[in-house]
Scaffold this motif. Structure first.
Motif, PDB file in Angstrom:
ATOM      1  N   LYS A  30       0.830  -1.212   0.000  1.00  0.00           N
ATOM      2  CA  LYS A  30       0.000   0.000   0.000  1.00  0.00           C
ATOM      3  C   LYS A  30       0.862   1.259   0.000  1.00  0.00           C
ATOM      4  CE  LYS A  30      -4.013   2.189   2.054  1.00  0.00           C
ATOM      5  NZ  LYS A  30      -3.742   3.371   1.359  1.00  0.00           N
ATOM      6  N   ALA A  31       1.951   1.227   0.756  1.00  0.00           N
ATOM      7  CA  ALA A  31       2.791   2.426   0.872  1.00  0.00           C
ATOM      8  C   ALA A  31       3.636   2.685  -0.371  1.00  0.00           C
ATOM      9  CB  ALA A  31       3.695   2.307   2.094  1.00  0.00           C
ATOM     10  N   ILE A  32       4.226   1.640  -0.943  1.00  0.00           N
ATOM     11  CA  ILE A  32       5.163   1.863  -2.051  1.00  0.00           C
ATOM     12  C   ILE A  32       4.758   1.193  -3.357  1.00  0.00           C
ATOM     13  CG2 ILE A  32       7.105   2.200  -0.475  1.00  0.00           C
ATOM     14  CD1 ILE A  32       8.102  -0.598  -1.279  1.00  0.00           C
ATOM     15  N   GLY A  33       3.694   0.375  -3.320  1.00  0.00           N
ATOM     16  CA  GLY A  33       3.270  -0.329  -4.524  1.00  0.00           C
ATOM     17  C   GLY A  33       4.204  -1.479  -4.852  1.00  0.00           C
ATOM     18  N   PHE A  34       3.928  -2.123  -5.972  1.00  0.00           N
ATOM     19  CA  PHE A  34       4.791  -3.216  -6.424  1.00  0.00           C
ATOM     20  C   PHE A  34       5.930  -2.640  -7.243  1.00  0.00           C
ATOM     21  CE2 PHE A  34       0.817  -5.643  -5.826  1.00  0.00           C
ATOM     22  CZ  PHE A  34       1.311  -6.671  -5.020  1.00  0.00           C
ATOM     23  N   GLY A  35       7.126  -3.055  -6.939  1.00  0.00           N
ATOM     24  CA  GLY A  35       8.292  -2.607  -7.682  1.00  0.00           C
ATOM     25  C   GLY A  35       9.465  -3.513  -7.376  1.00  0.00           C
ATOM     26  N   SER A  36      10.608  -3.133  -7.874  1.00  0.00           N
ATOM     27  CA  SER A  36      11.791  -3.976  -7.708  1.00  0.00           C
ATOM     28  C   SER A  36      12.261  -4.052  -6.253  1.00  0.00           C
ATOM     29  CB  SER A  36      12.932  -3.473  -8.593  1.00  0.00           C
ATOM     30  OG  SER A  36      13.259  -2.134  -8.247  1.00  0.00           O
ATOM     31  N   SER A  37      11.945  -3.049  -5.453  1.00  0.00           N
ATOM     32  CA  SER A  37      12.413  -3.041  -4.062  1.00  0.00           C
ATOM     33  C   SER A  37      11.341  -3.505  -3.071  1.00  0.00           C
ATOM     34  CB  SER A  37      12.876  -1.637  -3.676  1.00  0.00           C
ATOM     35  OG  SER A  37      11.772  -0.754  -3.626  1.00  0.00           O
ATOM     36  N   THR A  38      10.154  -3.837  -3.563  1.00  0.00           N
ATOM     37  CA  THR A  38       9.046  -4.176  -2.662  1.00  0.00           C
ATOM     38  C   THR A  38       9.381  -5.350  -1.762  1.00  0.00           C
ATOM     39  OG1 THR A  38       7.458  -3.348  -4.277  1.00  0.00           O
ATOM     40  CG2 THR A  38       6.598  -4.783  -2.550  1.00  0.00           C
ATOM     41  N   PHE A  39       9.897  -6.426  -2.323  1.00  0.00           N
ATOM     42  CA  PHE A  39      10.178  -7.620  -1.533  1.00  0.00           C
ATOM     43  C   PHE A  39      11.208  -7.329  -0.438  1.00  0.00           C
ATOM     44  CE2 PHE A  39      12.299 -11.727  -0.747  1.00  0.00           C
ATOM     45  CZ  PHE A  39      11.199 -12.454  -0.317  1.00  0.00           C
ATOM     46  N   GLY A  40      12.271  -6.637  -0.764  1.00  0.00           N
ATOM     47  CA  GLY A  40      13.297  -6.295   0.223  1.00  0.00           C
ATOM     48  C   GLY A  40      12.784  -5.360   1.303  1.00  0.00           C
ATOM     49  N   ASP A  41      11.981  -4.387   0.894  1.00  0.00           N
ATOM     50  CA  ASP A  41      11.392  -3.462   1.868  1.00  0.00           C
ATOM     51  C   ASP A  41      10.433  -4.196   2.802  1.00  0.00           C
ATOM     52  OD1 ASP A  41      12.810  -1.359   0.803  1.00  0.00           O
ATOM     53  OD2 ASP A  41      11.151  -0.657  -0.456  1.00  0.00           O
ATOM     54  N   TRP A  42       9.639  -5.115   2.229  1.00  0.00           N
ATOM     55  CA  TRP A  42       8.717  -5.908   3.043  1.00  0.00           C
ATOM     56  C   TRP A  42       9.491  -6.783   4.039  1.00  0.00           C
ATOM     57  CZ3 TRP A  42       8.310 -11.384   2.288  1.00  0.00           C
ATOM     58  CH2 TRP A  42       7.440 -11.985   3.202  1.00  0.00           C
ATOM     59  N   LEU A  43      10.545  -7.446   3.589  1.00  0.00           N
ATOM     60  CA  LEU A  43      11.340  -8.285   4.503  1.00  0.00           C
ATOM     61  C   LEU A  43      11.960  -7.458   5.627  1.00  0.00           C
ATOM     62  CD1 LEU A  43      13.187 -10.914   2.285  1.00  0.00           C
ATOM     63  CD2 LEU A  43      11.351 -11.283   3.915  1.00  0.00           C
ATOM     64  N   ALA A  44      12.440  -6.269   5.303  1.00  0.00           N
ATOM     65  CA  ALA A  44      13.014  -5.398   6.334  1.00  0.00           C
ATOM     66  C   ALA A  44      11.950  -4.982   7.350  1.00  0.00           C
ATOM     67  CB  ALA A  44      13.646  -4.163   5.683  1.00  0.00           C
ATOM     68  N   SER A  45      10.761  -4.648   6.871  1.00  0.00           N
ATOM     69  CA  SER A  45       9.666  -4.289   7.777  1.00  0.00           C
ATOM     70  C   SER A  45       9.259  -5.475   8.642  1.00  0.00           C
ATOM     71  CB  SER A  45       8.441  -3.815   6.983  1.00  0.00           C
ATOM     72  OG  SER A  45       8.726  -2.620   6.316  1.00  0.00           O
ATOM     73  N   TRP A  46       9.179  -6.637   8.035  1.00  0.00           N
ATOM     74  CA  TRP A  46       8.779  -7.837   8.772  1.00  0.00           C
ATOM     75  C   TRP A  46       9.814  -8.182   9.841  1.00  0.00           C
ATOM     76  CZ3 TRP A  46       8.890 -13.509   6.741  1.00  0.00           C
ATOM     77  CH2 TRP A  46       8.197 -14.329   7.614  1.00  0.00           C
ATOM     78  N   ALA A  47      11.085  -8.106   9.497  1.00  0.00           N
ATOM     79  CA  ALA A  47      12.146  -8.405  10.461  1.00  0.00           C
ATOM     80  C   ALA A  47      12.108  -7.441  11.643  1.00  0.00           C
ATOM     81  CB  ALA A  47      13.512  -8.347   9.777  1.00  0.00           C
ATOM     82  N   PHE A  48      11.732  -6.209  11.401  1.00  0.00           N
ATOM     83  CA  PHE A  48      11.627  -5.220  12.469  1.00  0.00           C
ATOM     84  C   PHE A  48      10.393  -5.457  13.334  1.00  0.00           C
ATOM     85  CE2 PHE A  48      10.078  -1.148  14.090  1.00  0.00           C
ATOM     86  CZ  PHE A  48      11.192  -0.714  14.797  1.00  0.00           C
ATOM     87  N   CYS A  49       9.283  -5.805  12.694  1.00  0.00           N
ATOM     88  CA  CYS A  49       8.001  -5.910  13.403  1.00  0.00           C
ATOM     89  C   CYS A  49       7.774  -7.233  14.114  1.00  0.00           C
ATOM     90  CB  CYS A  49       6.852  -5.665  12.421  1.00  0.00           C
ATOM     91  SG  CYS A  49       6.780  -3.956  11.850  1.00  0.00           S
TER      92      CYS A  49
END
Length: 76
Positions: A30-49
């Protein structure tokens, strides 16, 4: 097998992992949409949360369970 005395911690670990995975995935898209960095950004958020979610479920789970037990009728 894991001893039964760790059941609450194992439940908290699995539930927090699943919920934080789903919620951070949805929030990231929702915040950044689908793109080349989405998976990495999601993993970083998940690891933090995930550790935060685990701690919250582990600490507040018994209180929430007591609240639910007061709200529902026992089975006949």
């Amino acid at each position: 097998m894991i001893p039964a005395r760790y059941a609450r911690a194992v439940f908290s670990l699995i539930m927090s992992g699943l919920m934080s995975c789903i919620v951070t995935g949805i929030a990231t898209v929702k915040a950044i949409g689908f793109g080349s960095s989405t998976f990495g950004d999601w993993l970083a958020s998940w690891a933090f949360c995930w550790p935060i979610a685990f701690t919250v479920i582990l600490l507040f789970g018994p209180t929430v369970q007591r609240m639910v037990n007061r709200m529902v009728r026992p089975q006949d």
